[in-house]
Design a protein around this motif. Structure first.
Motif, short mmCIF file in Angstrom:
data_model
loop_
_atom_site.label_atom_id
_atom_site.label_comp_id
_atom_site.label_asym_id
_atom_site.label_seq_id
_atom_site.Cartn_x
_atom_site.Cartn_y
_atom_site.Cartn_z
N GLY C 131 0.82 -1.20 0.00
CA GLY C 131 0.00 0.00 0.00
C GLY C 131 0.86 1.26 0.00
N LEU C 132 1.92 1.26 0.82
CA LEU C 132 2.81 2.41 0.84
C LEU C 132 3.44 2.62 -0.55
N ALA C 133 3.85 1.51 -1.18
CA ALA C 133 4.45 1.62 -2.50
C ALA C 133 3.48 2.27 -3.48
N GLU C 134 2.22 1.82 -3.43
CA GLU C 134 1.21 2.40 -4.33
C GLU C 134 0.97 3.86 -4.03
N GLY C 135 0.89 4.17 -2.72
CA GLY C 135 0.62 5.54 -2.33
C GLY C 135 1.75 6.47 -2.73
N VAL C 136 2.97 6.06 -2.45
CA VAL C 136 4.12 6.90 -2.77
C VAL C 136 4.22 7.12 -4.28
N SER C 137 4.00 6.04 -5.03
CA SER C 137 4.21 6.14 -6.47
C SER C 137 3.09 6.89 -7.15
N GLN C 138 1.91 6.95 -6.53
CA GLN C 138 0.73 7.50 -7.19
C GLN C 138 0.55 6.84 -8.56
N ALA C 139 0.92 5.56 -8.62
CA ALA C 139 0.80 4.74 -9.83
C ALA C 139 1.65 5.24 -10.99
N ARG C 140 2.63 6.11 -10.71
CA ARG C 140 3.51 6.55 -11.79
C ARG C 140 4.77 5.69 -11.83
N SER C 141 5.32 5.53 -13.01
CA SER C 141 6.59 4.82 -13.15
C SER C 141 7.71 5.84 -13.26
N VAL C 142 8.89 5.47 -12.80
CA VAL C 142 10.06 6.31 -13.01
C VAL C 142 10.98 5.59 -13.98
N ARG C 143 11.32 6.29 -15.06
CA ARG C 143 12.10 5.66 -16.13
C ARG C 143 13.30 6.53 -16.46
N GLY C 144 14.07 6.09 -17.45
CA GLY C 144 15.15 6.92 -17.98
C GLY C 144 16.35 7.01 -17.08
N TYR C 145 16.79 5.87 -16.55
CA TYR C 145 17.98 5.87 -15.71
C TYR C 145 19.22 6.04 -16.58
N PRO C 146 20.33 6.54 -15.98
CA PRO C 146 21.57 6.64 -16.76
C PRO C 146 22.10 5.25 -17.12
N ASP C 147 22.89 5.20 -18.18
CA ASP C 147 23.35 3.92 -18.71
C ASP C 147 24.15 3.09 -17.71
N TRP C 148 24.99 3.78 -16.91
CA TRP C 148 25.83 3.00 -15.99
C TRP C 148 25.01 2.17 -15.02
N PHE C 149 23.79 2.63 -14.73
CA PHE C 149 22.96 1.93 -13.75
C PHE C 149 22.55 0.55 -14.26
N TYR C 150 22.45 0.41 -15.59
CA TYR C 150 21.98 -0.85 -16.15
C TYR C 150 23.03 -1.96 -16.09
#
Lengths: 334, 368, 314
Positions: C131-150
């Motif tokens: 529930g906290l995860a849903e609430g914090v995210s407001q159902a939005r995704s975060v994308r576009g991480y820098p390449d080194w992270f992958y």
């Protein structure tokens, strides 16, 4: 999950030397049930103050009969948990049984066959689970995890997920009324009361507490533990079958898939209602009350406009609060 | 002690969530919207260069029999049974395609990725997919392209460069217009309505909700959105949630939008059982078989959907054309068997057509 | 070495695994290749990390059902800290892992201080954390991480997927801790007889608290790896992973009643499940058939080992 350990909650005192008052005795015998009941009442009062439509007959009907199948399934689950076992396959089982029920109804079998044949199937499957648990000594969580996979995979590969529609109107018993009350509500109350009386007063029912609470003593007093465990799983299958009748006949179509997270809801209802997961205590009244509590929470949060995004967090918090309240109460009563 | 801990956790989470932008309605996403004109004026599509990806050194597949796997969001729901049937129909008609459908049993991004990964290893010629998450699925699709596999999406897109083509059932703003216009004609320009969706994280549903909000504000400004509730892909939960909405708003509620093929029939059932047929309208996306009882009873007047069998059918033909090389970057249309020529939009998408509205008169002509 | 000690569950499982590998590679020539096996390692890392920590928890007779939700919460926080609060990505990931670990610590507190049975406590936090995860995210995704992270989730180090190294190191360290240290012995002691463990002066509460915290930490690390592998965050990430992890642990011979179990067993169980999922798929079996077969294997493996063990004690 340990069979032994000091975390075992104190056994409820059935009698006391000090001739306690009625309230004290009620509190000692049904403490957790009363907490859940109190939570339901508080919710009803609070939400009704915000929006009086909450206690309209229609909404009460939706809350009670829309979720009655969870309460009915939780009765069987409570019995399984009282003996120190668990069944995580129940959601998948209900999905499978609903599909069988709908298929039979559409194929033109008599309505009562469509209702009750799945009950037999449920009892047979759970009998098998019980045998594996009792005689082959495989922990119930292992057997039912396996059964969960088999039932879920099997359902999809057999049906391919085709929905069942064109159900005969007489089949849809969950939509009918009995003496002016919705059938699911009546079924829930009657089954809960019968099961509660039976658990409290029959020798068989009482022996289940011994099987879960103190297996050594149970053996010593001549209770056939293995047979009891098989029996309790068959009963669980029986209640899952009855729950299926309510589940499958609620709408005019049957979605032949496994309802998501249904097993968690049912287990949580059984557990929150005061059936200690360690086995050996608790009542089926509590599990039914907990199922009603969940339904009430679900409806109430929409009524009081909790942001839909935070809905599940609030539900989780309420459940945790109920559990902690019970633990504090237990400590005080010891 | 733990209460402090929990409240700290909650406070932390609340504070972080405040920094989000909000769509007009709960359940929408943040992407820009592009509402259509209020009358039937078609949108002026601006030409866009091809932005899809290409397989690396694919073998010459022209005219050869292709082994194709179709990985929908999940198996076991009517909608994807229908797309899978369309793919099978097309494969049979062509005679040069062995297609099978295999998907996760829950709409789970990880299971879907694992499945696709396995099929890349097993050496298929083509992959058809409907993504559970547009970004999460992209790495594995790029891996498929790098292995020389032809990749075509349908129903739910990935990032453009992770597949060659995407067969778009109907544009988001087109669906939004059809839904909101149908609702307005049933409940009037000043009616209030609520939405039952699957989950707020489902990309297609979030996109439709945003577009609906934008279109309603533009063309039906006096209609009132009440709220959006989640109901997973669970029909009993959808039924209970719809009931709660009906009970909560009483006569104020004039209509319910069902955003999924699971939610719409359940909402219709709730309205039927509450004896509100005629006073609460249900408009939604759904497959005809599940809606027949409610449409024939007159409780639901219009069901919006493209034909998913055609969608699968078109996807299979697009994959064939991409593998044969007859559909190359820069093409403006593609031949899709009995569906005729389908046009290319948005660079690398193929448009199936306008959304289809099922009514009492035509719903019995469809069986899926 | 007597016959009885030889027919241990792990040996039985290893034989089963070899048998499965043999049959599966006979079914498809693409199964037993280095590239495919390494890739399978990549896919099972998240479940693996969680299962290794879960082995300890289950060996004490406890369980942690909230791991999937902790995974979802940590994943969301990684994205939100980075994108919405502007924290540099490494710091964001560390902070998110800290919150995930803390979530595990809260589980431990509820279980040890309030004496709530682990199943109930983590069932409740399963709902709460998701529930906290849903609430914090407001159902939005975060994308576009820098390449080194992958690199973490999609890259390779010395030809082996990065996260597989993490899994290997975690498995070795965990195996040593469980088998050779005081901590490991305390874990078994709690599982076999908690009362006796307490009377022997072992730190029962402290150990349990540490184990649930570790379980939260494992889920949190798995979350960051998962985000890096799929390059996005969603609040429904990791749902159901608790059942996969428990299946691997139990298949690996850890007794659900506590007191028995090894990390080696868990790793073998994990490999067997992954090999079946992948191999059967390559052999042309559909997903639903595979799910059924894994269920059957789970029951039969535990059944067989129970029968062997009983015949051994006779």
């Amino acid at each position: 999950m340990a069979m032994s350990g000091v975390d075992l909650p104190p056994v409820r005192p059935q009698t006391s030397l000090q001739r306690p008052g009625f309230l004290r005795r009620l509190m000692a015998d049904y403490g957790q049930e009363l907490i859940v009941l109190l939570a339901i009442v508080v919710l009803f009062v609070a939400v009704t103050a915000v929006n009086p439509r909450f206690i309209s007959a229609n909404n009460l009907t939706s809350i009670f009969s829309g979720n009655a199948y969870i309460a009915v399934a939780a009765i069987g689950m409570a019995m399984v948990i009282i003996t120190g076992n668990i069944d995580v396959s129940i959601g998948a089982l209900i999905g499978v049984l609903a599909t069988i029920s709908g298929t039979l109804a559409v194929a033109g079998y008599p309505i009562w066959v469509a209702w009750f044949f799945p009950v037999l199937v449920g009892m047979a499957i759970n009998g098998l689970i019980g045998i594996l648990v009792a005689y082959f000594r495989i922990p119930s969580i292992v057997v039912t995890l396996g059964a969960l996979s088999i039932l879920r995979g099997g359902l999809i590969s057999v049906t391919g997920g085709t929905w069942i529609s064109d159900l005969p109107p007489a089949f849809l018993i969950a939509q009918q009324k009995w003496l002016g009350l919705p059938v699911p509500l009546v079924a829930m109350i009657v089954l809960t009361v019968l099961a509660a009386l039976w658990m409290r007063y029959s020798a068989f029912g009482r022996s289940l507490y011994a099987v879960g609470g103190n297996p050594e003593a149970a053996v010593a007093t001549g209770i056939p533990i293995e047979r009891r465990i098989v029996a309790v799983f068959i009963l669980n299958g029986f209640f899952a079958g009855l729950a299926t009748i309510l589940f499958a006949t609620q709408l005019q179509v049957i979605q032949s898939t496994v309802p998501p997270n249904l097993e968690l809801t049912i287990i949580m209802a059984a557990v929150i209602g005061g059936v200690s997961i360690l086995g050996g205590s608790g009542t089926v009244i509590g599990s039914t009350l907990a199922a009603i509590l969940f339904a009430t929470i679900g409806s109430a949060l929409i009524f009081v406009n909790v942001s839909a995004y935070w809905l599940r967090a609030v539900i989780g918090l309420l459940i945790l609060a109920t559990v902690l309240a019970d633990m504090l109460r237990r400590r005080r009563t010891v | 002690m733990h209460k402090i801990v929990l409240s700290a956790l909650l406070a932390l989470s609340f504070s972080t969530s405040l920094s989000h932008a909000q769509s007009a309605w709960t359940g929408g996403d943040d992407l820009p919207t592009n509402p259509l004109a209020c009358d039937a004026t078609p949108a002026t599509a601006e030409a866009k260069p091809y932005d899809g990806g290409q397989p690396t050194n694919p073998p010459d597949r022209k005219g050869k029999t292709l082994t194709v796997v179709d990985v929908p969001k999940l198996v076991g729901i009517g909608y994807f049974n229908a797309t899978s049937k369309g793919i099978a129909d097309a494969a049979k008609e062509m005679g040069t395609m062995n297609a099978k459908t295999d998907g996760p049993s829950k709409a789970n991004i990880d299971d879907q990725i694992t499945l696709i990964d396995n099929y890349i290893t097993s050496g298929v010629d083509g992959i058809l997919f409907a993504a559970n998450d547009p970004v999460a699925i992209s790495p594995v699709l790029k891996k498929a392209l790098a292995a020389g596999i032809n990749v075509v999406g349908y129903d739910a897109n990935s990032e453009p460069d992770a597949r060659q083509w995407f067969v778009n059932q109907a544009e988001f703003n087109g669906i939004a217009k059809a839904m909101v216009d149908s609702m307005a004609s049933e409940i009037g320009e000043e009616g209030s309505f609520a939405i039952v969706t699957s989950t707020f994280t489902t990309p297609n549903q979030a996109r439709w909700i945003s577009e609906m909000a934008a279109y309603q504000a533009k063309c039906h400004p006096k209609m009132k959105w009440l709220e959006t509730v989640e109901a997973q892909e669970d029909n009993i939960l959808s039924f209970n949630q719809s009931n709660t909405l009906i009970n909560k708003y009483g006569d104020e509620l004039k209509g319910i939008f069902g955003m999924t093929s699971v939610a719409t029939p359940a909402a219709a059932d709730a309205v039927t059982q509450a004896k509100k047929c005629g006073s609460v309208a249900v408009v939604g996306l759904a497959t005809p078989n599940a809606m027949k009882p409610y449409v024939s009873a007159g409780c639901v007047k219009s069901v919006v959907l493209w034909n998913p069998v055609d969608l699968g059918y078109a996807a299979a033909y697009v994959l064939r054309a991409a593998a044969d090389g007859t559909l190359a970057p820069g093409a403006t249309s593609v031949k899709a068997g009995k569906l005729g020529d389908l046009s290319v939009i948005n660079g690398s998408e193929i448009l199936l057509g306008a959304p289809f509205v099922f009514t009492k008169d035509n719903i019995n002509d469809f069986d899926f | 070495m007597t016959l009885r000690s030889f027919i241990r569950h792990e040996t039985f499982l290893a034989i089963l695994l070899v048998l499965a590998l043999f049959v599966l590679s006979w079914q498809s020539d693409r199964f037993f290749t280095v590239a495919n096996l390494l890739n399978q390692g990549r896919l099972m890392t998240e479940t693996g990390l969680i299962a290794i920590a879960m082995t300890f928890v289950i060996a004490t007779g406890g369980i942690d059902l909230s791991v999937g939700s902790i995974l979802g919460l940590t994943a969301i926080l990684t994205g939100v800290f980075w994108k919405n609060l502007g924290v540099p990505l490494p710091a964001a990931a560390v902070a998110a892992i800290a919150v995930g670990t803390f979530a595990g610590y809260v589980n431990g507190l509820i279980i040890t201080r309030f004496r709530v049975p682990a199943l109930i406590a983590t069932l409740a936090t399963l709902a709460l954390y998701r529930g906290l995860a849903e609430g914090v995210s407001q159902a939005r995704s975060v994308r576009g991480y820098p390449d080194w992270f992958y690199v973490l989730g999609q890259g390779e180090v010395l030809g082996v997927p990065t996260q597989l190294w993490i899994l290997l190191i975690a498995a070795v360290v965990a195996a040593v801790i469980l088998a050779y240290t005081r901590w490991g012995r305390t874990t078994y002691a709690i599982g076999s007889n908690e009362v006796a463990a307490r009377f022997s002066g072992l730190s029962v509460e402290g150990t349990k608290l540490a184990l649930y915290t570790m379980s939260g930490f494992a889920a949190a690390v798995a979350a960051v790896i998962f985000v890096s592998r799929v390059s996005t965050t969603r609040s429904d990430m990791g749902s159901g992973i608790e059942l996969d992890a428990i299946t691997a642990v139990v298949l690996g011979g850890t007794s659900i009643f506590g007191g028995r179990g090894t990390v080696l067993g868990t790793v073998l169980g994990l490999c067997l499940i992954q090999a079946l999922k992948n191999g059967l798929s390559l052999a042309g079996v559909k997903g639903d058939g595979t799910i059924m077969l894994i269920g059957i294997v789970l029951i039969l493996a535990v059944l067989a080992s129970a029968i062997f063990e009983r015949s051994g004690t006779r």
